[in-house]
Design a protein around this motif. Structure first.
Motif, short mmCIF file in Angstrom:
data_model
loop_
_atom_site.label_atom_id
_atom_site.label_comp_id
_atom_site.label_asym_id
_atom_site.label_seq_id
_atom_site.Cartn_x
_atom_site.Cartn_y
_atom_site.Cartn_z
N VAL A 138 -7.54 1.52 13.91
CA VAL A 138 -7.38 1.73 12.74
C VAL A 138 -8.47 0.71 12.10
CG1 VAL A 138 -5.94 1.74 10.50
CG2 VAL A 138 -5.08 2.09 12.76
N GLY A 144 -8.45 -1.39 -0.10
CA GLY A 144 -8.12 -0.10 -0.20
C GLY A 144 -6.83 -0.05 -0.73
N CYS A 145 -6.58 1.17 -1.46
CA CYS A 145 -5.17 1.63 -1.68
C CYS A 145 -4.80 3.20 -1.74
CB CYS A 145 -4.62 0.97 -2.92
SG CYS A 145 -5.56 1.59 -4.50
N GLY A 147 -4.07 4.85 0.58
CA GLY A 147 -4.62 5.52 1.66
C GLY A 147 -6.10 5.73 1.81
N PHE A 152 -9.40 5.91 10.89
CA PHE A 152 -8.85 5.98 12.34
C PHE A 152 -10.13 6.47 13.33
CE2 PHE A 152 -5.41 7.07 9.89
CZ PHE A 152 -4.56 6.29 10.04
N ILE A 179 -0.64 1.69 15.58
CA ILE A 179 0.91 1.61 15.94
C ILE A 179 1.27 2.99 15.93
CG2 ILE A 179 3.19 0.78 15.40
CD1 ILE A 179 1.20 -1.35 15.72
N ARG A 201 8.28 8.55 4.13
CA ARG A 201 6.91 9.07 3.76
C ARG A 201 6.30 10.03 4.94
NH1 ARG A 201 3.54 5.00 0.25
NH2 ARG A 201 3.58 3.80 2.20
N ARG A 209 -2.47 9.49 7.87
CA ARG A 209 -1.76 8.58 6.85
C ARG A 209 -0.66 9.14 6.17
NH1 ARG A 209 -7.20 8.79 3.26
NH2 ARG A 209 -6.60 10.77 3.90
N ASN A 211 0.53 8.28 3.19
CA ASN A 211 0.66 8.04 1.70
C ASN A 211 0.89 9.43 0.73
OD1 ASN A 211 -1.52 6.11 3.18
ND2 ASN A 211 -0.97 5.31 1.09
N ASP A 246 5.91 -1.96 2.97
CA ASP A 246 5.57 -0.43 3.97
C ASP A 246 5.71 -1.05 5.38
OD1 ASP A 246 4.93 0.88 1.59
OD2 ASP A 246 3.09 0.80 1.66
N ILE A 256 3.21 -3.26 7.43
CA ILE A 256 1.84 -3.25 7.20
C ILE A 256 1.11 -3.55 5.75
CG2 ILE A 256 1.41 -1.52 9.13
CD1 ILE A 256 1.12 0.62 7.01
#
Ligand code: ADP
Length: 290
Positions: A138, A144-145, A147, A152, A179, A201, A209, A211, A246, A256
Motif C-alpha cells: 500500500v 490523504g483522506c 481513501g 495499491f 493487511i 465498512r 478501499r 471508505n 479505523d 490504520i
C-alpha cells in the motif's frame, strides 16, 4: 454553560448535527468559523475573536478542524488549553492525526499494532526493501483522506512507478504492508473511555478501499473485546476523548488511522446511535467537572 463550536465556514451534516444537539445541552452555543477568526494578543492578554465574541470566554470548546486548517487550529487549541478551557482533544492530536505517519508513530509508541511502515524521501532508498517485501503493498499520501491518496501496487514495477510519481510531486514515499482483509474495515467511535458506536465498512465490488467516500457501505457492527481495547488505546495514545479509530479486521487486528475530523453521517445512519449527542454530553461533562 456556554459552548464554542469551532469548525469550517461551511457547516455540513456533522457540524449541523453537533449544533442541534449542543443547543439541547448547553444554554448558549456559538459557531466559530475557523477562517473568520482573529487572534488578538499582546504580552498581557489573548483573545480569539469572531463578531466581537471571544472563544476564550466560553466554558468549553468543541473543535472540528479539517486538514486545511490544522496548523492554525493547533495554535488556537494551544491558547485555549493555556486558559484551561475544557477541550475533548489535545492540540497535538490535530497535527498528529492529520498526518498518517505521525499517527502511526504515536500508535506504535503506545504499543498499538500497526502495519509495518516505511517512509523515505526518495524512491531509490526503498529499492532494496521493494525486492523483499510481499505484494501487494500500500502506498499512501501523508495527508490523504476519504481513501484519496491510498494506492495499491501488485508488483515491484507498479510500486516504483507510483513512487516516481510521488517523488515528481515532491511527496514523501510512504509504504505500508498490505493487511489481508475481505475488503472491510471497522470504524470505532470512541468518546471518553467508551466505544459508543461501531460500524463495518465494506468496499464496493472491485475496490480495495472500504471508505464510504470510495463507494463503501457501512453497517452496524458489534465490536469484540480486542477491537474495543485497540480503539480505546489508540484514542488515548493521541490524547483524544473524541476519536474515530479505523481498524483492519482479520486474525490479527491493526489500527490504520485515527480521525480528528470524522464525519457523523455514516456512523449515525449505520448504527442509529445519536453520536452527536454523546459527543456534546461528554464536552458538557468536561466543562462541569473543572
Ligand atoms: P483514508 O484516511 O484516506 O481513509 P486509510 O489509511 O484509512 O486512508 O485507508 C483507506 C482504506 O484503504 C482503508 O479503509 C482500508 O480499506 C484500505 N487500507 C488502508 N491501509 C491498508 C493496509 N495497510 N492494508 C490493507 N488495506 C488497507
Amino acid at each position: 454553560m456556554k459552548l464554542a463550536l469551532l469548525g469550517p465556514e461551511e457547516r455540513r451534516y456533522s457540524e449541523l448535527r453537533l449544533l442541534k444537539e449542543a443547543k439541547k445541552v448547553f444554554e448558549t452555543v456559538t459557531y466559530f468559523p475557523i477562517s473568520k477568526l482573529v487572534l488578538e494578543f499582546d504580552e498581557k492578554e489573548v483573545k480569539i475573536l469572531y463578531r466581537g465574541k471571544n472563544i476564550l470566554e466560553y466554558d468549553a470548546l468543541l473543535p472540528r478542524i479539517p486538514k486545511s486548517y490544522m496548523k492554525f487550529g493547533y495554535l488556537l487549541l494551544c491558547f485555549a488549553r493555556e486558559q484551561k478551557i475544557p477541550i475533548p482533544i489535545s492540540p497535538e492530536s490535530v497535527l498528529y492525526t492529520h498526518n498518517k505517519f505521525l499517527t502511526l508513530i504515536a500508535l506504535a509508541q503506545a504499543n498499538v499494532p500497526i502495519p509495518k511502515t516505511y517512509l523515505s524521501l526518495k524512491r531509490a532508498t526503498l529499492e532494496k526493501i521493494l525486492e523483499n517485501i510481499k505484494y501487494p503493498v500500500v502506498l499512501k499520501l501523508l495527508y490523504g483522506c476519504a481513501g484519496k491518496g491510498v494506492m495499491f501496487a501488485d508488483s515491484k514495477q507498479s510500486a516504483i512507478s507510483i513512487m516516481d510519481m510521488l517523488e515528481a510531486f515532491k511527496q514523501p514515499v510512504f509504504v505500508e504492508e498490505f493487511i489481508k482483509n475481505p475488503g472491510e474495515d471497522i470504524r470505532a467511535f470512541v468518546i471518553g473511555e467508551e466505544l459508543v458506536a461501531c460500524m463495518k465498512r465494506k468496499a464496493k465490488k472491485g475496490e480495495r478501499r472500504a471508505n464510504i467516500a470510495a463507494g463503501g457501505v457501512g453497517e452496524k457492527y458489534e465490536a469484540g473485546d480486542e477491537e474495543r481495547d485497540l480503539a480505546l488505546r489508540a484514542a488515548k495514545a493521541l490524547g483524544m476523548k473524541v476519536a474515530a479509530v479505523d481498524i483492519l479486521p482479520g486474525k490479527k487486528k491493526y489500527v490504520i488511522e485515527v480521525n480528528v475530523y470524522p464525519g457523523l453521517k455514516g456512523i449515525e445512519n449505520a448504527t442509529g446511535i445519536n453520536v452527536a449527542r454523546k459527543i456534546v454530553e461528554k464536552v458538557y461533562e468536561l466543562a462541569t467537572s473543572v
